[in-house]
Motif scaffolding. Structure first.
Motif, PDB file in Angstrom:
ATOM      1  N   TYR A 184       0.808  -1.213   0.000  1.00 35.81           N
ATOM      2  CA  TYR A 184       0.000   0.000   0.000  1.00 35.81           C
ATOM      3  C   TYR A 184       0.843   1.266   0.000  1.00 35.81           C
ATOM      4  CZ  TYR A 184       0.561  -0.423   5.130  1.00 35.81           C
ATOM      5  OH  TYR A 184       1.060  -0.558   6.402  1.00 35.81           O
ATOM      6  N   HIS A 185       2.163   1.114   0.044  1.00 38.38           N
ATOM      7  CA  HIS A 185       3.043   2.277  -0.136  1.00 38.38           C
ATOM      8  C   HIS A 185       4.357   1.805  -0.736  1.00 38.38           C
ATOM      9  CE1 HIS A 185       6.097   5.320   0.960  1.00 38.38           C
ATOM     10  NE2 HIS A 185       5.117   6.146   0.660  1.00 38.38           N
ATOM     11  N   SER A 186       4.816   2.514  -1.756  1.00 38.32           N
ATOM     12  CA  SER A 186       6.076   2.169  -2.409  1.00 38.32           C
ATOM     13  C   SER A 186       6.775   3.442  -2.867  1.00 38.32           C
ATOM     14  CB  SER A 186       5.828   1.244  -3.605  1.00 38.32           C
ATOM     15  OG  SER A 186       7.033   0.959  -4.286  1.00 38.32           O
ATOM     16  N   SER A 187       8.067   3.480  -2.677  1.00 37.10           N
ATOM     17  CA  SER A 187       8.871   4.632  -3.093  1.00 37.10           C
ATOM     18  C   SER A 187      10.127   4.132  -3.792  1.00 37.10           C
ATOM     19  CB  SER A 187       9.239   5.498  -1.885  1.00 37.10           C
ATOM     20  OG  SER A 187      10.109   6.547  -2.250  1.00 37.10           O
ATOM     21  N   THR A 188      10.399   4.656  -4.972  1.00 39.39           N
ATOM     22  CA  THR A 188      11.556   4.226  -5.758  1.00 39.39           C
ATOM     23  C   THR A 188      12.488   5.399  -6.010  1.00 39.39           C
ATOM     24  OG1 THR A 188      10.219   2.557  -6.895  1.00 39.39           O
ATOM     25  CG2 THR A 188      12.305   3.161  -7.918  1.00 39.39           C
ATOM     26  N   LYS A 189      13.768   5.160  -5.805  1.00 30.35           N
ATOM     27  CA  LYS A 189      14.785   6.161  -6.104  1.00 30.35           C
ATOM     28  C   LYS A 189      15.837   5.550  -7.024  1.00 30.35           C
ATOM     29  CE  LYS A 189      14.279   8.997  -1.944  1.00 30.35           C
ATOM     30  NZ  LYS A 189      14.980   9.611  -0.773  1.00 30.35           N
ATOM     31  N   ILE A 190      16.286   6.347  -7.980  1.00 23.07           N
ATOM     32  CA  ILE A 190      17.305   5.898  -8.928  1.00 23.07           C
ATOM     33  C   ILE A 190      18.568   6.733  -8.757  1.00 23.07           C
ATOM     34  CG2 ILE A 190      17.900   5.696 -11.382  1.00 23.07           C
ATOM     35  CD1 ILE A 190      14.994   5.176 -11.987  1.00 23.07           C
ATOM     36  N   ARG A 191      19.678   6.060  -8.541  1.00 20.09           N
ATOM     37  CA  ARG A 191      20.988   6.707  -8.490  1.00 20.09           C
ATOM     38  C   ARG A 191      21.846   6.150  -9.626  1.00 20.09           C
ATOM     39  NH1 ARG A 191      24.257   5.515  -5.213  1.00 20.09           N
ATOM     40  NH2 ARG A 191      23.395   3.566  -4.374  1.00 20.09           N
ATOM     41  N   THR A 192      22.831   6.901 -10.012  1.00 21.59           N
ATOM     42  CA  THR A 192      23.675   6.468 -11.117  1.00 21.59           C
ATOM     43  C   THR A 192      25.152   6.513 -10.736  1.00 21.59           C
ATOM     44  OG1 THR A 192      23.863   8.703 -12.051  1.00 21.59           O
ATOM     45  CG2 THR A 192      22.012   7.337 -12.788  1.00 21.59           C
ATOM     46  N   ASP A 193      25.917   5.726 -11.430  1.00 18.79           N
ATOM     47  CA  ASP A 193      27.369   5.699 -11.269  1.00 18.79           C
ATOM     48  C   ASP A 193      27.970   5.434 -12.641  1.00 18.79           C
ATOM     49  OD1 ASP A 193      29.829   5.768 -10.149  1.00 18.79           O
ATOM     50  OD2 ASP A 193      29.598   3.984  -8.886  1.00 18.79           O
ATOM     51  N   VAL A 194      29.242   5.686 -12.775  1.00 13.04           N
ATOM     52  CA  VAL A 194      29.940   5.437 -14.038  1.00 13.04           C
ATOM     53  C   VAL A 194      31.210   4.652 -13.750  1.00 13.04           C
ATOM     54  CG1 VAL A 194      31.060   6.457 -16.059  1.00 13.04           C
ATOM     55  CG2 VAL A 194      29.025   7.561 -15.068  1.00 13.04           C
ATOM     56  N   ARG A 195      31.324   3.506 -14.406  1.00 11.33           N
ATOM     57  CA  ARG A 195      32.512   2.672 -14.258  1.00 11.33           C
ATOM     58  C   ARG A 195      33.093   2.381 -15.635  1.00 11.33           C
ATOM     59  NH1 ARG A 195      29.796  -1.924 -10.368  1.00 11.33           N
ATOM     60  NH2 ARG A 195      29.142  -0.543  -8.647  1.00 11.33           N
ATOM     61  N   VAL A 207      12.070   4.183 -21.301  1.00 13.86           N
ATOM     62  CA  VAL A 207      10.870   4.676 -20.617  1.00 13.86           C
ATOM     63  C   VAL A 207      11.082   4.739 -19.110  1.00 13.86           C
ATOM     64  CG1 VAL A 207       9.390   3.743 -22.418  1.00 13.86           C
ATOM     65  CG2 VAL A 207       9.863   2.370 -20.391  1.00 13.86           C
ATOM     66  N   LEU A 208      12.228   4.280 -18.630  1.00 12.76           N
ATOM     67  CA  LEU A 208      12.513   4.244 -17.195  1.00 12.76           C
ATOM     68  C   LEU A 208      13.270   5.478 -16.720  1.00 12.76           C
ATOM     69  CD1 LEU A 208      13.586   0.483 -17.022  1.00 12.76           C
ATOM     70  CD2 LEU A 208      11.320   1.462 -16.593  1.00 12.76           C
ATOM     71  N   GLY A 209      13.653   6.342 -17.640  1.00 11.71           N
ATOM     72  CA  GLY A 209      14.323   7.586 -17.262  1.00 11.71           C
ATOM     73  C   GLY A 209      15.760   7.422 -16.825  1.00 11.71           C
ATOM     74  N   PHE A 210      16.427   6.342 -17.260  1.00 12.21           N
ATOM     75  CA  PHE A 210      17.826   6.151 -16.873  1.00 12.21           C
ATOM     76  C   PHE A 210      18.706   7.268 -17.428  1.00 12.21           C
ATOM     77  CE2 PHE A 210      17.486   1.215 -16.394  1.00 12.21           C
ATOM     78  CZ  PHE A 210      16.687   1.411 -15.277  1.00 12.21           C
ATOM     79  N   GLY A 211      18.467   7.648 -18.683  1.00  8.23           N
ATOM     80  CA  GLY A 211      19.265   8.704 -19.294  1.00  8.23           C
ATOM     81  C   GLY A 211      19.120  10.025 -18.566  1.00  8.23           C
ATOM     82  N   GLU A 212      17.909  10.362 -18.164  1.00  7.52           N
ATOM     83  CA  GLU A 212      17.689  11.605 -17.422  1.00  7.52           C
ATOM     84  C   GLU A 212      18.400  11.565 -16.075  1.00  7.52           C
ATOM     85  OE1 GLU A 212      13.591  12.554 -17.118  1.00  7.52           O
ATOM     86  OE2 GLU A 212      13.291  12.705 -19.287  1.00  7.52           O
TER      87      GLU A 212
END
Length: 398
Positions: free
Chosen positions: A274-285, A345-350
């Motif tokens: 009944y509650h969900s929160s998603t955060k996206i972080r990025t790194d470069v290797r 569509v997942l917004g990885f590039g952004e």
């Protein structure tokens, strides 16, 4: 008399000669379009535009002649969308007004050919509502969908909105997409667009008839049909079931869903998120993007069809771990499915552009090739907050 008083008198005098808005129109001079559909017109190499317009007398309950169809549907063709709209307007006695437009539906054939022309028109038109919801007619054209009458909601446009909202909260496999968000996804070179699909189930010939509203089980009805994935303004494929739900999870659009977990020796346990929160972080290797997806969710035990004692914290924690594993499995599969369709569509590039602007400058021109190869790391943290009105399963004593 002071200069200030003189200015005030001039302003008041000017107001006397103002009669009202120069371009106002009475409500009875307008046709209020609730839904708009756009299809390909192969015969004329153009477009077919359909409007679903409210019948105000029927909806208001003032129709003295008996029950009538609550909406009118008009269609016509043109080499451009604007020309088709003008032709449609000539079929009625009132000017079509788009300021109350609730949904925009595009036929699948048009979507596969490309929908940039549709969004170009909608963005330019001064009457368009940027909050209008956008859908793709799966396996059909928009005209057929908009001609289908619905039972509970007399206005089919409202029925479609209601179905998607219900799907959001019941299954989590769809979410609403506003016109402004669709425009952003369509015209941004490095991103894509996921749009809910609408399909017609049953007899398409019966759908437009008033008899379709006179059955307890309608012969033709509209249903939610997964998520359409678009790239460069063209439909590249469909996702359904867990893959569609995974896209909803990653895009932080999940409102509620049900996850079924197996338990030993047999049976299943249903967990309601009944509650969900998603955060996206990025790194470069080594010059390649790494995407970190973190999901935090809370839920409750909705059903326990197996012998389990939920008074024990160890049992609760074991369920949470299984819930985390199942969620991670769904998300990973969904990411891989989207990567195969090569539409971000997942917004990885952004996310990379926002957090790693220097690296993004080197990646953006080749993002079409980098996105399908992105490495992702998914972390899920779950918490069961409630176990319902009882703590022990009804099977615990068997």
């Amino acid at each position: 008399m002071s200069p200030r008083s003189g200015i005030l008198i001039l302003l008041i005098s000017g107001l006397i000669f103002i009669e009202g808005c120069w371009d106002y129109r009475e409500l009875n001079e307008l046709s209020l379009a609730m839904a708009m559909g756009v299809d390909k017109d192969d015969d004329k190499d153009g477009f077919r535009v359909t409007f679903q317009i409210v019948n105000p007398k029927e909806v208001a309950g003032r129709n003295a002649t008996g029950r009538a169809v609550p909406v009118a549907v008009y269609s016509d063709t043109g080499q451009t969308i604007f020309e088709a709209i003008r032709k449609v307007a000539l079929k009625g006695s009132r000017r079509i007004n788009l300021q109350h437009l609730r949904i925009l539906i595009m036929g699948e054939s048009l979507a596969r050919d490309g929908v940039k022309d549709v969004f170009d028109f909608m963005e330019r038109d001064h009457e368009s509502r940027l909050t209008t919801r956008v859908y793709i007619a799966r396996g059909n054209d928009a005209e057929t969908v908009l001609n289908t009458l619905t039972l509970i909601d007399e206005i089919p446009a409202n029925a479609i909105l209601g179905k998607v909202k219900l799907s959001e909260r019941a299954e989590g496999e769809n979410y609403e997409v506003r016109l402004i968000d669709a425009i952003h996804g369509i015209f941004r070179k490095t991103s894509g667009l996921a749009v809910s699909g609408i399909t017609l189930v049953g007899n398409a010939q019966t759908g437009p008839k008033i008899s379709n509203m006179q059955h307890t089980s309608t012969p033709a009805e509209l249903d939610i049909a997964g998520m359409a994935i678009l790239k460069d303004g063209k439909l590249t494929g469909w996702l359904k079931g867990d893959n569609a739900r995974g896209v909803t999870w990653v895009n932080n659009k999940l409102k509620s869903t049900i996850v079924n977990l197996k338990c030993k020796p047999k049976g299943k346990i249903s967990i309601e998120t009944y509650h969900s929160s998603t955060k996206i972080r990025t790194d470069v290797r080594h010059g390649l993007p790494i995407i970190h997806i973190t999901i935090r969710q809370t839920g409750k035990v909705a059903e326990a069809d197996c012998p389990i004692d939920l008074t024990k914290s160890s049992e609760i924690r074991n369920l949470e771990r299984k819930w985390e594993e199942e969620t991670k499995h769904v998300v990973v599969d969904a990411v891989e499915a989207v990567q195969r369709l090569k539409s971000d569509v997942l917004g990885f590039g952004e996310a990379v552009e926002r957090e790693r602007p220097r690296a993004w400058k080197e990646m953006k021109d080749s993002w079409e090739d980098l996105f399908p190869a992105c490495e992702t790391e998914v972390t899920v943290k779950s918490k069961i907050m409630r176990t319902g009105m009882r703590t022990k399963s009804s099977m615990s004593n068997k």
